[in-house]
Write an enzyme that holds these catalytic residues in place. Structure first.
Site, short mmCIF file in Angstrom:
data_model
loop_
_atom_site.label_atom_id
_atom_site.label_comp_id
_atom_site.label_asym_id
_atom_site.label_seq_id
_atom_site.Cartn_x
_atom_site.Cartn_y
_atom_site.Cartn_z
CB CYS A 34 -1.26 0.04 1.34
SG CYS A 34 -1.55 1.59 1.45
CB CYS A 37 0.41 1.80 4.09
SG CYS A 37 -1.37 1.65 3.50
#
Lengths: 109, 309
Positions: A34, A37
């Site tokens: 991700c 993230c």
């Protein structure tokens, strides 16, 4: 060094280290695939420095730990949940700025 | 004798900002790149980048950003994690106010703050964000293994990410308000050939329903017929909104959507302030032109600084 104050949690540790913790916890649900993230990673580390001793700043890899995100219906990452006294105080989804996260954490103090 | 902290401050760490950083460092400008962690570029949410030249097999969005960051670092670019809260641009020495309370000064600025995904603005969307409503297919796709989901939109991002989502979901329905896609032809061809992707044309999402998580979409066709679609997730990929919160748009000049207006050299109407990448008012928002604009903006900054000094 930055980063050492961030706690990396597993499903097994979650109850004891978050729900039963004496101080509030900000838990960042993330995964290596991700991008956003990874982008907020440095912000999380800075928050861990700034709130050291007052609020635990923790991360949980959702690939390796499916139970806790399942329990809190986390279906998007990054999701950050602020816990106090075993309860969810607030929840934020998506990569948000440091100011917004600081303001959220301050609500637990 | 230098009254400003920097010659150039670059705001934003996506492809436009990082390319500006590479060029600024190589021009030996006293420059700093400010990024706030949250908005390191929409490219971070892109699963796979197949149209950036020089990567014949494609590259993931975050690896591309990692490489640009490393390249800027190799030439000694200073970067800081900082959230900008405001700009004072009335005087030739511009002030950049940071969330920490600090103010830094610079002669030139490049605004490369990018854009973020648009929301549908329908009932249920806000409440169910993170609980089935998503704006990032790469981030959240794996949560929908063997489930039926929807993608809203018809551009490159929507159709390409629908394709990516079929790696996880059992069925992906693309809901699009027009009768045909706007996506690049090769992306369309792949989607039409994918048996897991279905299309609902001339259809708009009127609401998102569910209690603990998304359960169904409330739909309406352009000729007024209502219906619903049972899904556990919906990915909203319908264009972008400029990250202009702290920008003095009335001074800089912007279009009616809030994107910053520039000339062909990336100059805004304020001398010494350039804009590059998705924050600019333009029709095409690709990584390759964002990067190109970052380079052009630095060359405009160099010209400006030469006149200044």
């Amino acid at each position: 060094m930055a980063g050492e104050k961030v706690i990396h949690l597993t499903d097994a540790e979650f109850g004891k280290k978050v729900l039963e913790a004496a101080i509030p916890t900000l838990l960042d649900f993330w995964a290596p695939w991700c991008g956003p993230c990874r982008a907020i990673g440095p912000v999380i580390e800075e928050l861990a420095e700034e709130f050291a001793g007052k609020v635990q700043i923790a991360k949980m890899n959702v690939d390796e730990n499916p139970a806790t995100p399942g329990k809190y219906a986390v279906r998007a990452i990054p999701t950050l949940i602020l816990f106090k006294n075993g309860q969810v105080l607030e929840q934020i989804t998506g990569a948000v700025g440091k100011a917004q996260l600081s303001a959220m954490i301050n609500k637990a103090l | 004798m230098n009254p400003a902290d920097y010659q150039l401050v670059i705001i934003g760490g996506g492809p436009a900002g990082l390319t500006a950083g590479i060029y600024a460092a190589r021009a030996r400008l006293k420059a700093v790149l400010l990024e706030n962690g949250a908005v390191a570029g929409q490219v971070l949410t892109t699963d796979w980048v197949d149209n950036y030249p020089g990567f014949p097999d494609g590259i993931s969005g975050f690896e591309l950003i990692d490489r640009m960051t490393a390249q800027a670092a190799r030439f000694g670019l200073e970067t800081r994690q900082a959230q900008v809260t405001g700009l004072d641009i009335a005087l030739p020495i511009k002030k950049v106010h940071l969330e920490s309370g600090e103010t830094i000064t610079s002669r030139a600025l490049i605004i490369a703050t990018g854009a973020r995904p648009n929301q549908l603005g329908v009932p249920g969307e806000k409440e169910l964000t993170g609980k089935g409503v998503s704006y990032c297919a790469t981030c959240d796709g794996p949560f929908y293994r063997d489930q039926e989901i929807a993608v809203v939109g018809g551009g490159d991002t929507a159709v390409q990410e629908a394709e990516h989502l079929t790696k996880f979901a059992s069925r992906v329905t693309v809901v699009h308000r027009r009768a045909q896609l706007r996506a690049t032809q090769i992306i369309q061809e792949k989607a039409f050939a994918n048996p897991k992707i279905h299309f609902l044309w001339n259809t708009q999402v009127k609401g998102i329903e569910g209690t603990a998580g998304v359960q169904r979409l409330h739909l309406q066709t352009n000729d007024g017929q209502e219906g619903s679609l049972a899904v556990t997730g919906v990915f909203v990929l319908i264009g972008t909104t400029p990250n202009n919160d702290f920008l003095p748009l009335e001074q800089l000049g912007s279009d009616k959507h809030g994107f910053v207006l520039t000339d062909g050299e990336m100059r805004t109407k304020i001398p010494g302030i350039m804009a590059a990448g998705d924050i600019r008012s333009k029709n095409v928002r690709q990584i390759v032109n964002g990067a190109g604009e970052g380079a052009v903006a630095v060359l405009a900054a160099v010209d400006y600084l030469n006149d200044f000094e």
